[in-house]
Scaffold this motif. Structure first.
Motif, PDB file in Angstrom:
ATOM      1  N   HIS A 115       0.777  -1.392   0.021  1.00  0.00           N
ATOM      2  CA  HIS A 115      -0.047  -0.141  -0.049  1.00  0.00           C
ATOM      3  C   HIS A 115       0.790   1.181   0.173  1.00  0.00           C
ATOM      4  O   HIS A 115       0.306   2.349  -0.172  1.00  0.00           O
ATOM      5  CB  HIS A 115      -0.869  -0.095   1.118  1.00  0.00           C
ATOM      6  N   ALA A 116       2.162   1.109   0.470  1.00  0.00           N
ATOM      7  CA  ALA A 116       2.989   2.386   0.423  1.00  0.00           C
ATOM      8  C   ALA A 116       3.559   2.519  -0.882  1.00  0.00           C
ATOM      9  O   ALA A 116       4.439   3.668  -1.175  1.00  0.00           O
ATOM     10  CB  ALA A 116       4.087   2.250   1.508  1.00  0.00           C
ATOM     11  N   ASN A 117       3.236   2.004  -1.947  1.00  0.00           N
ATOM     12  CA  ASN A 117       4.163   2.095  -3.248  1.00  0.00           C
ATOM     13  C   ASN A 117       4.071   3.453  -3.888  1.00  0.00           C
ATOM     14  O   ASN A 117       4.748   4.009  -4.290  1.00  0.00           O
ATOM     15  CB  ASN A 117       3.569   1.089  -4.129  1.00  0.00           C
ATOM     16  N   PHE A 118       2.591   3.889  -3.494  1.00  0.00           N
ATOM     17  CA  PHE A 118       2.552   5.325  -4.047  1.00  0.00           C
ATOM     18  C   PHE A 118       3.598   6.637  -3.449  1.00  0.00           C
ATOM     19  O   PHE A 118       3.596   7.554  -3.806  1.00  0.00           O
ATOM     20  CB  PHE A 118       1.287   5.813  -4.159  1.00  0.00           C
ATOM     21  N   VAL A 119       3.894   6.040  -2.255  1.00  0.00           N
ATOM     22  CA  VAL A 119       4.886   6.972  -1.480  1.00  0.00           C
ATOM     23  C   VAL A 119       6.279   6.969  -1.953  1.00  0.00           C
ATOM     24  O   VAL A 119       7.002   7.889  -1.820  1.00  0.00           O
ATOM     25  CB  VAL A 119       4.871   6.774   0.059  1.00  0.00           C
ATOM     26  N   LEU A 120       6.727   5.897  -2.565  1.00  0.00           N
ATOM     27  CA  LEU A 120       8.048   5.573  -2.481  1.00  0.00           C
ATOM     28  C   LEU A 120       8.692   6.508  -3.837  1.00  0.00           C
ATOM     29  O   LEU A 120       9.916   7.189  -3.468  1.00  0.00           O
ATOM     30  CB  LEU A 120       8.328   4.316  -3.079  1.00  0.00           C
ATOM     31  N   PRO A 121       7.989   6.962  -4.676  1.00  0.00           N
ATOM     32  CA  PRO A 121       8.570   8.085  -5.555  1.00  0.00           C
ATOM     33  C   PRO A 121       8.737   9.522  -5.090  1.00  0.00           C
ATOM     34  O   PRO A 121       9.342  10.193  -5.493  1.00  0.00           O
ATOM     35  CB  PRO A 121       7.227   8.147  -6.731  1.00  0.00           C
ATOM     36  N   LEU A 122       8.059   9.647  -4.018  1.00  0.00           N
ATOM     37  CA  LEU A 122       8.375  10.965  -3.370  1.00  0.00           C
ATOM     38  C   LEU A 122       9.386  11.254  -2.229  1.00  0.00           C
ATOM     39  O   LEU A 122       9.755  12.386  -2.039  1.00  0.00           O
ATOM     40  CB  LEU A 122       6.851  11.240  -2.408  1.00  0.00           C
ATOM     41  N   LEU A 123       9.935   9.841  -2.039  1.00  0.00           N
ATOM     42  CA  LEU A 123      11.083  10.005  -1.148  1.00  0.00           C
ATOM     43  C   LEU A 123      12.486  10.251  -1.707  1.00  0.00           C
ATOM     44  O   LEU A 123      12.761  10.224  -3.050  1.00  0.00           O
ATOM     45  CB  LEU A 123      11.362   8.556  -0.550  1.00  0.00           C
ATOM     46  N   ARG A 124      13.347  11.225  -1.109  1.00  0.00           N
ATOM     47  CA  ARG A 124      14.522  11.706  -1.747  1.00  0.00           C
ATOM     48  C   ARG A 124      15.658  11.388  -0.503  1.00  0.00           C
ATOM     49  O   ARG A 124      15.377  11.507   0.743  1.00  0.00           O
ATOM     50  CB  ARG A 124      14.682  13.029  -1.657  1.00  0.00           C
ATOM     51  N   PRO A 125      17.018  11.387  -0.744  1.00  0.00           N
ATOM     52  CA  PRO A 125      17.961  11.118   0.156  1.00  0.00           C
ATOM     53  C   PRO A 125      17.984  12.046   1.265  1.00  0.00           C
ATOM     54  O   PRO A 125      18.083  13.150   0.942  1.00  0.00           O
ATOM     55  CB  PRO A 125      19.204  11.068  -0.600  1.00  0.00           C
ATOM     56  N   GLY A 126      18.203  11.753   2.571  1.00  0.00           N
ATOM     57  CA  GLY A 126      18.336  12.952   3.390  1.00  0.00           C
ATOM     58  C   GLY A 126      16.903  13.071   4.160  1.00  0.00           C
ATOM     59  O   GLY A 126      16.981  13.832   5.274  1.00  0.00           O
ATOM     60  N   MET A 127      15.832  12.502   3.757  1.00  0.00           N
ATOM     61  CA  MET A 127      14.535  12.758   4.369  1.00  0.00           C
ATOM     62  C   MET A 127      14.390  12.162   5.714  1.00  0.00           C
ATOM     63  O   MET A 127      14.781  10.911   5.724  1.00  0.00           O
ATOM     64  CB  MET A 127      13.234  12.492   3.382  1.00  0.00           C
ATOM     65  N   ARG A 128      13.493  12.552   6.463  1.00  0.00           N
ATOM     66  CA  ARG A 128      12.862  11.977   7.729  1.00  0.00           C
ATOM     67  C   ARG A 128      11.468  11.664   7.464  1.00  0.00           C
ATOM     68  O   ARG A 128      10.891  12.488   7.302  1.00  0.00           O
ATOM     69  CB  ARG A 128      13.257  12.770   8.946  1.00  0.00           C
TER      70      ARG A 128
END
Length: 247
Positions: free
Chosen positions: A8-21
């Motif tokens: 269910h989290a697949n739609f979130v993955l493209p939003l993530l960038r290195p260094g994020m919390r």
């Protein structure tokens, strides 16, 4: 009851960038002890990334922590916390992700205000919220309908909203978020009989807790769920509303 939180989290993955919390709220499955796959999938999406998983299920958090350690995902942490009172500092996360949370809380506005509080300015909110009214169940017998109606009634009595997905965009807007994007997605592969067993179990627990004042509607729905469990195999495609917004 579904393909799993990680999927269910697949739609979130493209939003993530290195260094994020990233804060994952409600990171343990409702039933079972949890396996850490949700937080692990977020934690390995990009590098470096720090993910904190929060839930009220202490046993599930313990199991998820062990699984994460065994998988050697060193960028994850876990803590016990209610969604309505997050045990983290204000403006300390770049992304808040919540799966199956807003349908279970009596005051979604309070929870969304907490999400806004802990996000940095410009931070991203990502929600996966069910709309059980649009769930496709085949075969949909009279027993299935009766069990689902009774279970939805129970959820509302407990302060939740099984159709929260159809309201979530308005709730997010009222909470002050902007640039809101929302879409419904149907997730197949859920176990037909396991859904019936879960509904039967939750109705049964409610009836046992009611003592002598047994609700005849819930009792009838529990009997229908019992018949559903023993009625053979079928298919379930659950409707989830995926919402992304900016703080």
């Amino acid at each position: 009851m579904s393909e799993g939180q990680a999927g269910h989290a697949n739609f979130v993955l493209p939003l993530l960038r290195p260094g994020m919390r990233v804060l994952a709220v409600g990171c343990v499955p409702r039933r079972g002890r949890g396996d850490g796959r949700l937080v692990a999938s977020l934690g390995t999406a990009t590098h470096p990334l720090h993910v904190v998983g929060l839930d009220t299920n202490v046993d599930g958090l313990r199991a998820a922590r062990r699984a994460s350690e065994l998988a050697a995902v060193s960028t994850t942490d876990f803590a016990a916390s209610r969604a309505s009172e997050l045990a983290v500092r204000s403006e300390s996360f770049d992304v808040v992700y919540a799966h199956a949370v807003l349908d279970r809380v009596p005051e979604p506005a309070v929870v969304l205000a907490e999400f806004a509080r802990v996000l940095t300015p410009g931070g991203l909110l990502a929600l996966s919220t069910p709309d059980w009214g649009r769930t496709r169940v085949k075969p949909r017998t009279a027993n299935v309908d009766a069990a689902l109606r009774g279970w939805s009634m129970l959820r509302r009595r407990e302060g939740g909203d099984p159709a929260a997905g159809r309201h979530v965009e308005d709730w997010v807007r009222q909470a002050g978020f902007r640039d809101i994007r929302s879409r419904a997605r149907f997730h197949g592969g859920a176990d037909y009989r396991q859904l019936a067993r879960t509904i039967e179990s939750e109705l049964g627990e409610a009836l046992r807790g009611s003592g002598e004042s047994m609700d005849p509607q819930l009792a009838s729905a529990a009997r229908s769920a019992w018949m559903w469990v023993r009625g053979g195999q079928g298919e379930v495609s659950q409707c989830w509303v995926e919402t992304v917004a900016v703080r």
